[in-house]
Design an enzyme around this catalytic site. Sequence first.
Site, PDB file in Angstrom:
ATOM      1  N   GLU A 195      -8.848  -9.809   3.580  1.00  0.00           N
ATOM      2  CA  GLU A 195      -9.525  -8.534   3.697  1.00  0.00           C
ATOM      3  C   GLU A 195     -10.762  -8.669   2.587  1.00  0.00           C
ATOM      4  OE1 GLU A 195      -6.547  -5.871   1.795  1.00  0.00           O
ATOM      5  OE2 GLU A 195      -8.091  -4.133   1.554  1.00  0.00           O
ATOM      6  N   GLU A 216      -0.829 -12.110  -1.772  1.00  0.00           N
ATOM      7  CA  GLU A 216      -1.681 -12.261  -1.507  1.00  0.00           C
ATOM      8  C   GLU A 216      -2.328 -13.813  -3.037  1.00  0.00           C
ATOM      9  OE1 GLU A 216      -2.717  -8.694  -3.760  1.00  0.00           O
ATOM     10  OE2 GLU A 216      -1.801  -7.728  -1.970  1.00  0.00           O
ATOM     11  N   LYS A 276       4.664 -11.592   3.178  1.00  0.00           N
ATOM     12  CA  LYS A 276       3.013 -11.769   2.973  1.00  0.00           C
ATOM     13  C   LYS A 276       3.544 -11.633   1.313  1.00  0.00           C
ATOM     14  CE  LYS A 276      -0.051  -8.624   3.074  1.00  0.00           C
ATOM     15  NZ  LYS A 276      -0.390  -8.178   2.172  1.00  0.00           N
ATOM     16  N   SER A 307       0.911  -1.200   0.123  1.00  0.00           N
ATOM     17  CA  SER A 307       0.229  -0.004  -0.088  1.00  0.00           C
ATOM     18  C   SER A 307       0.338   1.469  -0.053  1.00  0.00           C
ATOM     19  CB  SER A 307      -0.552   0.282   1.317  1.00  0.00           C
ATOM     20  OG  SER A 307      -0.648  -0.001   2.321  1.00  0.00           O
TER      21      SER A 307
HETATM   22  O1  KIV Z   1      -0.427  -3.460   1.275  1.00  0.00           O
HETATM   23  C1  KIV Z   1      -0.889  -3.436   3.039  1.00  0.00           C
HETATM   24  O2  KIV Z   1      -0.578  -2.281   3.621  1.00  0.00           O
HETATM   25  C2  KIV Z   1      -1.438  -4.628   3.382  1.00  0.00           C
HETATM   26  C3  KIV Z   1      -2.180  -4.566   3.975  1.00  0.00           C
HETATM   27  C4  KIV Z   1      -3.607  -3.869   3.959  1.00  0.00           C
HETATM   28  C5  KIV Z   1      -3.117  -6.166   4.543  1.00  0.00           C
HETATM   29  O3  KIV Z   1      -1.940  -5.764   2.229  1.00  0.00           O
END
Ligand code: KIV
Length: 287
Positions: A189, A122, A120, A52
């Site tokens: 999410e 997706e 992380k 993000s």
């Molecule tokens: O990129 C991000 O900030 C996220 C969160 C919204 C979980 O993936």
Amino acid sequence: MSAQGVQRRLNLGDLTTKKNAGEPIVMVTAYDYPSAQIVEAAGVDIVLVGDSAAMTVLGYDSTVPVTVDEMLTLTKAVRRGLGRPLLVGDLPFGSYEISDEQAVITAQRFVKEAGCDLVKIERGGTSVDRARALVAAGIPVVGHVGLTPQTAVSLGGYRAQGRTVETALALRDDALALQDAGCAMLVIEAVPREVTELIMPLMRIPVIGIGAGPATDGQVLVFHDLLGIYDGPAARFVKRYANVREASVAGVAEYAREVREREYPAPEHEYAMPDAEAQRLSGINPG
Ligand code: KIV
């Protein structure tokens, strides 16, 4: 606190303990050294340097364009400001989907160069294979299902997911597959609470929600969303706990006014010169 009075860094076992004790886990994003210091001081459990950042700090119009090197620069800065919370690095779009090898090479950079505790990725599907490969390489993984911003275009835009029985069941299957692949944690999410409630009894790993209702083991919000650092609309699940943008604009506007009206700098902002030196200097012809 340890014997030295310094809080030790949390580990994955601590998250499991919290889950099992029903103690909510607090996760938030951060993108640089000062935001890391702020979330550290606030006592959160997990810090995600989310992609993000592409939108919140780099000004792109989606998360898609952000590069590995851009994410690594931000993640390293967060690492320098962080002590106790676990640090999660977000692998950006295009940096892990092609092959297990690509995923491991990228993830190792986040661990070795930026000091991440977890990475992380997706989606379900091929990301389940990537998760398995990363875990086999010794890298703890956070899965991310529901609204997955990197592929928002294929999902029909930034909108809630799992609103039909079929898509809710597909989401459940993705969550289970990621858990079975060895993910240490899962982010869900933008799904209706019914979907979360369907999934939660099946999950042994900590599950963190964002727009997924109250049934998860914890919640995550974007730093800029919760502090009100930008203008304009936010997602339905965002709650603003401060209005930092308004306070910042007011502060800079006041500085500008004082400069223009010659109020700033005042005598207390000046450096002193010993009188004798000032006297000598005043006798010197500037030319
Ligand atoms: O990129 C991000 O900030 C996220 C969160 C919204 C979980 O993936």
